[in-house]
Write an enzyme that holds these catalytic residues in place. Structure first.
Site, PDB file in Angstrom:
ATOM      1  CG  PHE A  32      -1.945  -1.198   0.998  1.00  0.00           C
ATOM      2  CD1 PHE A  32      -3.424  -0.990   0.659  1.00  0.00           C
ATOM      3  CD2 PHE A  32      -1.637  -2.361   1.579  1.00  0.00           C
ATOM      4  CE1 PHE A  32      -4.277  -1.876   0.497  1.00  0.00           C
ATOM      5  CE2 PHE A  32      -2.460  -3.426   1.581  1.00  0.00           C
ATOM      6  CZ  PHE A  32      -3.872  -3.005   1.127  1.00  0.00           C
TER       7      PHE A  32
ATOM      8  CB  CYS B  91      -7.556  14.143   0.757  1.00  0.00           C
ATOM      9  SG  CYS B  91      -9.272  13.511  -0.043  1.00  0.00           S
TER      10      CYS B  91
ATOM     11  CB  CYS C 217     -14.971  12.586   4.362  1.00  0.00           C
ATOM     12  SG  CYS C 217     -15.010  12.304   2.600  1.00  0.00           S
TER      13      CYS C 217
ATOM     14  CB  CYS D 189     -11.827  11.674   6.982  1.00  0.00           C
ATOM     15  SG  CYS D 189     -10.147  11.212   6.144  1.00  0.00           S
ATOM     16  CG  ASP D 190     -10.697   6.384   9.768  1.00  0.00           C
ATOM     17  OD1 ASP D 190     -10.376   6.539   8.477  1.00  0.00           O
ATOM     18  OD2 ASP D 190     -10.955   5.444  10.129  1.00  0.00           O
ATOM     19  CB  THR D 191      -7.244   8.630   6.185  1.00  0.00           C
ATOM     20  OG1 THR D 191      -7.984   7.497   5.798  1.00  0.00           O
ATOM     21  CG2 THR D 191      -5.797   8.219   5.111  1.00  0.00           C
TER      22      THR D 191
ATOM     23  CD  GLU E 299      -7.648   1.237  -1.675  1.00  0.00           C
ATOM     24  OE1 GLU E 299      -8.459   0.020  -1.260  1.00  0.00           O
ATOM     25  OE2 GLU E 299      -7.187   2.109  -0.622  1.00  0.00           O
TER      26      GLU E 299
ATOM     27  CG  HIS F 177      -8.171  -3.099   7.298  1.00  0.00           C
ATOM     28  ND1 HIS F 177      -9.147  -3.380   6.059  1.00  0.00           N
ATOM     29  CD2 HIS F 177      -8.087  -1.977   7.618  1.00  0.00           C
ATOM     30  CE1 HIS F 177      -9.322  -2.111   5.992  1.00  0.00           C
ATOM     31  NE2 HIS F 177      -8.805  -1.066   6.647  1.00  0.00           N
TER      32      HIS F 177
END
Ligand code: SF4
Length: 194
Positions: free
Chosen positions: A24, A30, A34, A37-39, A94, A188
């Protein structure tokens, strides 16, 4: 130079390729925000094209997932896709579906996760799989609109996670209002691998 958050090898945790070992590559930045969002999309390090390809090759898997953030925003992606192809990698991207750059035609798999909160930003016209997060019951209407807009093989609804809680009830409600959509969980997170 490529602005990156992290590079790691794991199993794909969601969608049709669940369980597939992949490297990955998470790009920084970005174009959406959102609410759930947790990224972390802030840049942590940068690599040149050669350094990035070498890092990907240092792992065992011959599959790579270009993710983010939003990888469609990365200007130098055509060079990276060409270099990884030349090394024999299967390449997935993605994307949140707000852009459809030419290099999407040269990857092996497009997984799109358009956001109901930004319905007017959907620009993608084709993908292999579409995953919509069930952030509210109204996501069912968004799913129908997305299916009109994006031609794909598989359409999934994913539970929304807020503050560590996975909202299965809303997911069930959204799926009950749709035909031809399947459930995709973030395995995951449930199984505790990265
Ligand atoms: S598109 Fe993805 S990375 Fe960007 S804000 Fe939304 S959830 Fe976060």
């Amino acid at each position: 130079m490529y602005q990156l958050v992290e590079i790691f090898e794991s199993l794909q945790g969601e969608g049709r390729n669940t369980g597939r070992p992949c490297v990955f590559v998470r790009f920084a930045g970005c174009n959406l925000s959102c609410p759930w969002c947790d990224t972390d999309v802030g840049p942590r390090f940068s690599l040149s094209l050669d350094e990035l390809v070498a890092e990907v090759k240092s792992h065992r898997s011959k599959s790579v997932v270009l993710t983010g953030g939003e990888p469609a925003l990365v200007a130098a992606m055509p060079e990276l896709v060409a270099a990884l192809k030349a090394e024999g990698f299967w390449i997935a991207v993605e994307t949140n579906g707000t852009a459809e750059p030419d290099w999407f035609a040269f990857v092996d798999y497009i997984a799109c996760s358009p956001k109901a909160e930004f319905a007017d930003r959907v620009a993608l016209t084709r993908a292999d799989e579409v995953r919509v997060v069930a952030s509210s019951a109204a996501a069912a209407g968004f799913c129908r609109a997305v299916r009109e807009r994006i031609a794909a093989t598989d359409y999934y609804v994913s539970p929304c996670e807020r503050d560590g809680e996975i909202d299965y009830a809303t997911t069930k409600e959204v799926l009950s209002r749709l035909e031809g959509w399947s459930l995709s969980v973030q395995l995951h997170k449930i199984l505790g691998f990265r």
